[in-house]
Design an enzyme around this catalytic site. Sequence first.
Site, PDB file in Angstrom:
ATOM      1  N   PHE A  93       0.849  -1.190   0.000  1.00 46.09           N
ATOM      2  CA  PHE A  93       0.000   0.000   0.000  1.00 46.09           C
ATOM      3  C   PHE A  93       0.883   1.237   0.000  1.00 46.09           C
ATOM      4  CE2 PHE A  93      -2.532   3.447   1.664  1.00 46.09           C
ATOM      5  CZ  PHE A  93      -3.692   3.318   0.924  1.00 46.09           C
ATOM      6  N   LYS A 114       2.057  10.210   8.043  1.00 49.29           N
ATOM      7  CA  LYS A 114       1.357   9.736   9.242  1.00 49.29           C
ATOM      8  C   LYS A 114       1.908  10.315  10.566  1.00 49.29           C
ATOM      9  CE  LYS A 114      -1.226   5.855   7.533  1.00 49.29           C
ATOM     10  NZ  LYS A 114      -0.901   5.108   6.333  1.00 49.29           N
ATOM     11  N   ASP A 134       9.143   2.935   1.778  1.00 52.46           N
ATOM     12  CA  ASP A 134       7.923   3.605   2.207  1.00 52.46           C
ATOM     13  C   ASP A 134       7.806   3.418   3.718  1.00 52.46           C
ATOM     14  OD1 ASP A 134       5.389   4.361   2.918  1.00 52.46           O
ATOM     15  OD2 ASP A 134       4.394   3.460   1.186  1.00 52.46           O
TER      16      ASP A 134
HETATM   17  C1  LIG Z   1      -1.123   5.313   4.904  1.00 54.30           C
HETATM   18  C2  LIG Z   1      -0.051   4.896   3.973  1.00 54.30           C
HETATM   19  C3  LIG Z   1       0.180   5.594   2.762  1.00 54.30           C
HETATM   20  C4  LIG Z   1      -0.715   6.694   2.281  1.00 54.30           C
HETATM   21  O1  LIG Z   1      -0.723   7.792   3.125  1.00 54.30           O
HETATM   22  P1  LIG Z   1      -1.872   8.896   2.969  1.00 54.30           P
HETATM   23  O2  LIG Z   1      -1.465   9.951   3.938  1.00 54.30           O
HETATM   24  O3  LIG Z   1      -3.169   8.225   3.293  1.00 54.30           O
HETATM   25  O4  LIG Z   1      -1.835   9.358   1.564  1.00 54.30           O
HETATM   26  C5  LIG Z   1       1.245   5.189   1.998  1.00 54.30           C
HETATM   27  N1  LIG Z   1       2.042   4.178   2.368  1.00 54.30           N
HETATM   28  C6  LIG Z   1       1.854   3.492   3.506  1.00 54.30           C
HETATM   29  C7  LIG Z   1       2.792   2.395   3.872  1.00 54.30           C
HETATM   30  C8  LIG Z   1       0.789   3.821   4.336  1.00 54.30           C
HETATM   31  O5  LIG Z   1       0.571   3.120   5.454  1.00 54.30           O
END
Ligand SMILES: *Cc1c(COP(=O)(O)O)cnc(C)c1O
Length: 401
Positions: free
Chosen positions: A140, A254, A225
Amino acid sequence: MSQTEQWAARAQRALTPNYRQQPVALVRGEGVRVWDADGKSYLEFLGGVAVNVLGHCHPAAVAALTEQGRTLWHVSNHYFVPRQIELAEALLAVTPFARRAFFCNSGAEANEVMLKLARKYHADQGHAERNEILSTVNSFHGRSLFTVTAGGQEKYQHGFEPLVPGVRHVPYGDVAALERALDRKTAAFIVEPIQGEAGVVVAPPGYLTAARELTRRAGALLCLDEVQTGVGRTGKMWAHEWEGVAPDLMSSAKALGAGFPIGALLASEEVGLHLSAGSHGSTYGGNALACAVGLAVLRELTQGGLLERSRLVGAHLRARLEALTAGGRVASVRGQGLLLGVVLKGVRAGAVMQEARQRGLLVNAIGDDVLRLAPPLTLTTAEAAEAADLLDAALAAAPAA
Ligand SMILES: *Cc1c(COP(=O)(O)O)cnc(C)c1O
């Protein structure tokens, strides 16, 4: 009709129906606790999806936000923003990079620029054909078209095609598959140290180390990420520190804003320089309010000793959760620090989530058999124990699958 029911009815009329929302309307928070519109309190163990590292309304974050709010909010990146420069320096000081931070407003945006920059880095050197992004199955990376393509999950892509060309996927944790897939067309490999949204799936030991070595050999960039895993969530500032691996590019969001929207791209000097003047930007990115909060978050984690403390309470929570396996409905507990997945058996995650909510504990069901827990790093051992007891009761009450 309760207040909550009234809000639910209004939400159904006013909002697009893209979220599957729990029937809870939250109006106030303090620490790990939140209160709904009818005055019922909950232990909030989703942490705003691994965002609220300081808990709700932490005095240091409130002070930073209100002070900055009285001073300067937003001027755009047409000018230098001292708070932004300070946050860049503070962030870089706790990363493997000596230089080069870029700010935006979310995780998707941070990953979007990470992937764009990976392509541009090679294109600038006359290798425009080196434009393929390798990603992992079930990952994700956000909901923009490029990041939703990188995520490779059909359920998030359906109907939004055509997707971004030049993205391929390999199974997560599979070193041999990664080695086979890397070639002269690979610009970058993007990977999460722990797959959060997939249900807190931890890579096998040595995976990131192998990815580092293989990408280096193939001339591709390693893009981590760390949107969900970074800023203390796993008990270290960044999850990649557990393997001592340095990426070429890294995304954060986040927890970095502890609830105030912010995203960041951190880059090595060599790669970061290619985000040249005019090539990319964001109107709000790195505005003074967001950066003031980001600075407060980093201060709490480092000088405030929160990072060390979170490791202790994380170990305590994990031990309490592992003790629940004795009840026969918990198969295992996985994850790291305060990013934990409780793997269930013989009972549906959705049913346990509902029972927990009724008892005053908010957790997140992922698929049919995983509960995700990402409470604030400020959690106390007493609160951890209270949550484990509530979960124990919820597990016992949920009907068999
Ligand atoms: C939440 C998340 C995203 C996306 O972040 P948003 O602020 O919702 O755009 C991308 N990568 C990872 C691993 C995430 O947990």
